[in-house]
Structure formats: C-alpha cells, structure tokens
Design a protein around this motif. Structure first.
Motif, short mmCIF file in Angstrom:
data_model
loop_
_atom_site.label_atom_id
_atom_site.label_comp_id
_atom_site.label_asym_id
_atom_site.label_seq_id
_atom_site.Cartn_x
_atom_site.Cartn_y
_atom_site.Cartn_z
N UNK A 22 64.03 64.07 13.01
CA UNK A 22 64.88 64.09 11.82
C UNK A 22 65.39 65.50 11.54
N UNK A 23 64.58 66.50 11.81
CA UNK A 23 64.98 67.88 11.54
C UNK A 23 65.98 68.41 12.56
N UNK A 24 66.06 67.77 13.74
CA UNK A 24 66.92 68.30 14.80
C UNK A 24 68.09 67.40 15.15
N UNK A 25 67.94 66.10 15.04
CA UNK A 25 69.00 65.19 15.45
C UNK A 25 69.73 64.67 14.22
N UNK A 26 70.97 65.07 14.08
CA UNK A 26 71.76 64.66 12.92
C UNK A 26 72.76 63.56 13.25
#
Length: 750
Positions: free
Chosen positions: A208-212
């Motif tokens: 979640x923090x890296x793939x937008x």
C-alpha cells in the motif's frame, strides 16, 4: 552472481510463463500460476523484478538507525506499567519519507573500493529496501527475554553478576535460534500452505505504501494508501480518550455497576476478575493476544472454546467450591500467597538464594489462586497435545514436504525465489557453533546452570521447533515451551531459581526466536528478498537490539529508585513481576513442592494435564477418518484451544473476549458477506490501527506523562484514595469495580 546473470536466469524461467509485461516492468504470470491459498493469492503478488536494488547504503543506514531507536523505546516501555511495543507499522510509515528524501539528496556517483563498485544512491527508494528495514525492526520488536533474568538477579534476588555475564546471556539466547531457522526452511517457508498469517498484514502494508496504481475493477474506490492514512489518523485521535482523557471508556464493566459492592458480581464481571460482559474500547488491549484481524477464524473459534471452558466453567467451579482454599485469594492473580491470604515472602525460606527445606516447612507452603494453578494444568495438556496433533495431522505431510523439496515440486513464490542465491547451511552452522560456545561460557563460567542443563534446554528447543512452527504457520498462535522447561529443570535442580529461569530461557526463547526468524524469512519469501541479504539484516539487527535492550534495562535499574515495585511507579515491571512469580514457583520452591507430593504440595492434580492433552486429539483425528465430509471436525485444533489461556495472567480475560468479537466481525462476517472490501482493506486496517496507537502512545508519554502533566480528574479519569492519578491505582478501580481484585470475603490483599 552478477546482476546481469541473475536477470538472465530469471528470464529463462519466465519465458515459458510470461504473457505480458506491465507498465512498471514487472513480469505478469499466467493467472493459473497462483498460490493455492486464498489469503496469499489476494495479498501477495506473483511477480518479481530481481533488478530492484535492496542491499543499499540507504537500507543499512535507516535499518540500523531505527533498530537502535526502537530497541531503546520498547525496552523503556516494557518496564513501565502501561507498556507499548513499536514495530513494523510505525517504522514503515516513518522510514518511507526518509528513504525518499535520501534518494533525492544522496550523490549518485559510483565509488570504487578495492575493486568493489557501489553507489550511495542507486535510484528511487524501493519496496525491497523498505521490507528489509522492517525486518530489522522485527528483530527488535520483542524485548530480549533474558533481560528479565538480569533484572531478577539485581532487584529481586540481589545477586550482582558482571555486565559481561548478562550480556552473553542475552546475546546467546537471542541468536542461537538462527541455526534452527535454517533447518526449518524447507518445512515452514517453501510449502505454500505454511501461510504465516501475520506476514499478510505486513505485505499489505508495504504494498500500500509503494504501489499506487489500481486495478480496473478497483477504479473509483478509495486508494489503499489514503485508507491507511485515514484509519491511522482515526486510531491516533481515539487513543487519547482511553489512555489519557477518558480512561474509563477503555474498560466498561457495565454489569458490575448494577451493584459494585457485591463481591461475587465484581469477581465475575470486573475487568480485573473474569471480565464477563466487560467492553473494551482500547485497540491496544483487545488485540494484544488474539490479533483479531490476522488470526484465521477457525483458530479464533478454538480460542473461544478454550477460553469459555477454562475461564467461565472450570475457574468458577474451582473457586466457589473453595478448591485449594481459593476463596482466600483473588479469583485472578499472578501473586503468591500464604495459607491465610497474605503475600508470600520468599526471602523467609531462602539462604544465598537457595531454598532451605526446613525454613519452607516452618514458614508454610506457597499458595496461588485457582485460576493461576489451573492454567498450569492446561499448559501441561497443551504441550502434549501439540506433539500428538502435529504427528497425527501433519506427520505424512512433513515427510511429503521433504520429498517434494528434493524433487523441486514448488509453488510460484518458491520458483520466483530460485533466482537468488540461498544462504549456505554452513553459515547457519558456524553461527550455531559460535553461539553454542559462548553459551557454555555463560552458563558454566558465570554459574548460571550446569553444562548438561544447557544441552538439554537446547535439545528441547530443537525438538519442538517444527511442531510448534507448524501450528504457528497455520493458525498464527504459538504454544509456548515455558511451562515444560520450568517443569523439567525444576525437578532436576530444585531450589535454584536463577538456574530455572536460565534453563527456561534457553529452551523456550531459543525456540521462539527460531520461529520469529523463520517468520521473517517467510516475509522475505513473499516479497522476493535475496536470502543472503535477509540473513545479514537479521543477524546485525538482533546483535544491536540485544545490546541496546540490556544497556537500557541496566540504566533504568541503576537510576530509578524502587524500580519494579508499586512505589517505583511508573516503572512497576508487570511482566517481570510475573516472571519473578514463576521463578519462585518452579525454581526457588520447585515443582515437587508445588505440583508433586513433597512438603504439603496440593497442586499435584495439574500433572494429569500431560496425559489428558496427549489423548484429546486422538478421537477427533479418528473421527475425521470415519466422517471425512464433516468439515468442522477438521477445524478442531487442540494445541490452539488449550493455549487460549496461556497468557492469563498477565493478560486479562476481557482482552480475549473483545478481541474475539472483532475477529467475528472482520474474519467471518465481512469476509463472508463483504469479501471485496475485506480482501482489499482488512489486513491494512490492522496495520493502520497499530500505527495510530503507537504514535499516540509515544506522544502522550513524552509530552505529558514524562513531564507529570495529568489530565484533570473526573468520573472518567478517577483519582485514587490519596488523590494520585489513575495510572497509580489498581487496574480494577479503572472500571469502578474495585472488588474484582478482592478475595471472596471482600478483602483486597495488601
């Protein structure tokens, strides 16, 4: 192997599988080439890019920095009355902007050091770097167990050993488990059905923090990143109410309020009693032991059954029939008592920290409340049930895993990991030889326990590593070896408290550490982290964290007056107090005088637990063979069921009942009827709630509590009798049900 060779090896494999390469350069595999486990399939990507940098200066700098910081904070809070443990979620959130900042400002030029070419900035801050930082923090999440032995010696037994003795004890007990983790890889990491559910939360968080980017079917829905921040903010804001502004809302024993001066009602419904009907609105409390949004629902049902049978059937029966004179003591307590209900003064029966039998007989036998005594019996049963259950249900499977691993029959994630060099067995072997040698020095030179006791403790840890690991990998619950290790050495070395807790630590914690390292290796397996880099990150982080834990604890012990006593608030050391009680029961007095038939021992019926636990799984396993279509029979898991109450005390029953209610909502209702929402947000919700709680706890302590700034007293934040704040008082008074911690006659032990 050079990077170009790694890519070529990977390409040879995926050429047969690739259908299309997505816009991010990741290789998409056939839809059929997925994990057979649903939870893994919806959470863990079946793609990898081996060219992503992870062994970078940024990773090591941030990983070591946060290891030192978190190891200090967790040890500092561990000894406080209201403990807080910081881990993955907080560091994941805080290290991300730091990583991006370093990617922007560090020089990109290449350096050449004796033929080794490297750069401080290989490009954008990557997911794999982030996961490795999180893995280093995982090695610091649980404070070093052996630190309690050092505190025990200094504070309770007044036995002062040199710093190097405690340091070697902490270091060896924390790191010896690495060798066992290496041996467990083919059984607990490579098989697809060894899920390790807690890892799915971390995978969800990091992705979640890296793939937008969103899948087409998710267009128009709230992004996972935005959802994470919203829930974190809500958790942070709410945490101020039950932990600073309105503490009573965190523990609502509403049934007790009907008649709070009724002792029986208070004992049954108060938070410091059995907590029947108690409602908790504090996330940190209700998910402390159950981990409601992570633990599979079938495991939670087993926990519920075990909790009901022990807490709400066996304990009331034992207490109100006055079994073992239990009415003279509170219904739930980890303290030790004399026959008439006073606190047991162990110093009256020890000389040079060794039990003197004639003094013990003269002073009187040690007593404990019926809840504490029964949970030991249930713990005996849980141990043998674990062995029998794994042999019956997983015996053939373990043999098959051995065969298939040698034949190369692997799932998608194992095949993707095959492009990376595995850690050689001799790495683990050398580490084990070093830690074993240092362990002998620790135990023999500094007189912790005999050499043969060390060998026996490590043998117990090794034998139970696989069966306990299978239970944890499938159910997210870990049956502990603390009881059996205490029991064995208590008979072999009666009267020696420090030898008892040392043996327990080498047997129990080496096993626990082995499984903790294995769980981290499984996370690296899911996230496609090169195993050799993962190994180095774990070793270095564990070494640093062990050092910081011990130094912090010694600093507090030497500088805080009356630490680990009520007068030493806020450093009252609740967990260490329970550790001390166990050292008295199993070590100073010994199981022969508690659970045997020596000097008036009365708790000998507990030992039937060993036989009962061994027998319980057999009829249910046999029933699954006769009635293979009855699905619920396959979900009965006796190790989990019997381990349900293993953390009570110091845990409280309402922690479990409220956590299980959350589990029913998230892991059953939402999963069954709102599956799309559950598959997208469930594990992320758990990580976000943990993050909000941790940040809130840090700010409340360092801004207010550390400066003695207390919220004004009112009904929701009551003062104690002498006007001190809520943090000073017994937890039972927090819910306006103080008699929950009294004995049957209404007397609260002083």
């Amino acid at each position: 192997m050079a990077k170009e060779q790694v890519v070529d090896t990977y390409q040879d494999y995926v050429n047969d599988k690739i259908q299309v390469e997505d816009e991010e350069g990741h290789y998409e595999l056939d839809e059929e080439d997925e994990s057979p486990i649903e939870e893994v399939r919806i959470t863990v990507p079946n793609t990898d890019d081996p060219t992503i940098p992870c062994n970078t200066f940024r990773m090591w700098f941030l990983g070591i920095f946060w290891t030192l910081v978190i190891a200090f904070i967790n040890m500092f809070f561990y000894l406080r009355q209201t403990g807080i443990t910081l881990g993955y979620s907080v560091v994941a959130l805080l290290s991300l902007p730091m990583g991006h900042f370093m990617a922007r400002v560090l020089p990109t030029r290449q350096f050449n050091l004796f033929g080794w070419r490297f750069t401080l900035n290989p490009g954008p801050f990557s997911l794999k770097e982030h996961v490795l930082i999180g893995t280093m923090i995982s090695c610091t999440g649980a404070t070093a167990y052996a630190v309690d032995i050092v505190i025990l010696q200094k504070v309770f037994y007044h036995d002062h050993k040199p710093f190097i003795a405690g340091y070697l004890l902490v270091l060896t007990t924390q790191m010896t488990g690495f060798a066992f983790a290496g041996a467990l890889r083919q059984f607990l990491i490579r098989p697809a059905h060894m899920v390790w559910p807690a890892n799915l939360v971390y995978v969800s968080l990091f992705r979640s923090l890296h793939h937008t980017t969103e899948r087409p079917e998710d267009q128009g829905r709230m992004s996972r990143m935005r959802y994470f921040y919203y829930v974190t903010l809500g958790s942070f804001l709410w945490y101020w109410f039950p932990n600073y502004i309105f503490p009573t809302v965190g523990v609502l024993s509403w049934i007790c309020w009907i008649k709070p001066d009724n002792v029986v009602l208070a004992q049954l419904t108060g938070s410091n009693g059995l907590g029947f009907g108690t409602i908790a609105l504090d996330w940190a409390a209700v998910t402390l032991y159950v981990q409601a949004l992570i633990t599979p629902w079938f495991a939670q049902v087993n926990i519920l059954v075990g909790l009901v049978v022990v807490v709400y059937v066996m304990v009331p029966w034992a207490y109100y029939t006055n079994l073992w004179n239990s009415k003279s003591y509170p219904i739930l307590s980890a303290d030790l008592y004399t026959l008439d209900g006073g606190f047991y003064n162990i110093s009256e029966v020890l000389v040079d920290n060794i039990l003197k039998p004639e003094k013990y007989v003269s002073y009187g036998v040690m007593r404990m409340d019926s809840f504490f005594a029964l949970t030991y019996g249930v713990g005996f049963a849980g141990l043998t049930a674990t062995i029998v259950h794994v042999l019956l249900y997983n015996g053939k499977e373990m043999v098959q895993n051995w065969k298939t691993s040698r034949l190369g029959d692997e799932d998608i994630h194992t095949r993707l990991m095959s492009v990376y060099k595995e850690v050689p067995d001799w790495w683990y072997g050398i580490l084990f030889v070093i830690t074993l040698a240092l362990s002998f020095v620790t135990c023999v030179v500094y007189d912790y326990m005999p050499w043969w006791a060390l060998i026996l403790a490590l043998a117990i840890a090794a034998v139970f590593a696989l069966p306990v690991g299978i239970v944890q990998a499938v159910t997210n619950q870990q049956p502990g070896l603390n009881v059996v290790t205490e029991y064995i050495i208590g008979y072999l070395l009666p009267g020696h408290a420090i030898a008892n807790v040392t043996f327990k630590t080498y047997g129990y914690i080496v096993n626990t550490q082995a499984l903790a390292f294995t769980q981290d290796l499984k996370l690296g397996h899911y996230m496609k982290i090169p195993p050799r880099i993962m190994f180095m990150a774990q070793v270095i982080a564990t070494f640093l964290a062990s050092t910081v834990n011990l130094v912090t604890a010694i600093w507090l012990v030497n500088t805080r007056p009356k630490i680990c006593t009520e007068d030493g608030y806020p450093f009252t050391c609740r967990s260490t107090q329970t550790f001390y009680s166990a050292s008295v029961i199993w070590g100073a007095i010994g199981p022969a005088r508690v659970f045997g038939n020596k000097d008036g021992a009365i708790y000998s019926p507990d030992q039937w637990g060993f036989l009962i636990g061994a027998l319980l799984p057999i009829p249910f396993w046999y029933a699954t063979k006769i009635y293979p279509n009855v699905q619920w029979l396959k979900l009965v898991h006796w190790p989990v069921l019997l381990a349900a109450t293993s953390n009570i005390p110091p845990g409280l029953p309402y922690f479990f009942t409220n956590g299980l209610f959350l589990g029913f909502v998230f892991m059953y209702i939402l999963r069954r009827y709102r599956y799309r929402w559950w598959s997208r947000y469930n594990y992320l919700s758990s990580a976000a709630m943990d993050t909000g709680v941790a940040i809130g706890g840090i700010l409340i302590f360092f801004i207010f509590q550390n400066n003695n700034i207390n919220f004004p007293n009112w009904w929701g934040n009551p003062a104690y009798n002498d006007g001190t704040t809520i943090e000073d008082m017994n937890a039972a008074a927090l819910d306006h049900c103080a008699l929950a911690s009294a004995n049957y006659y209404g007397v609260i032990p002083q």
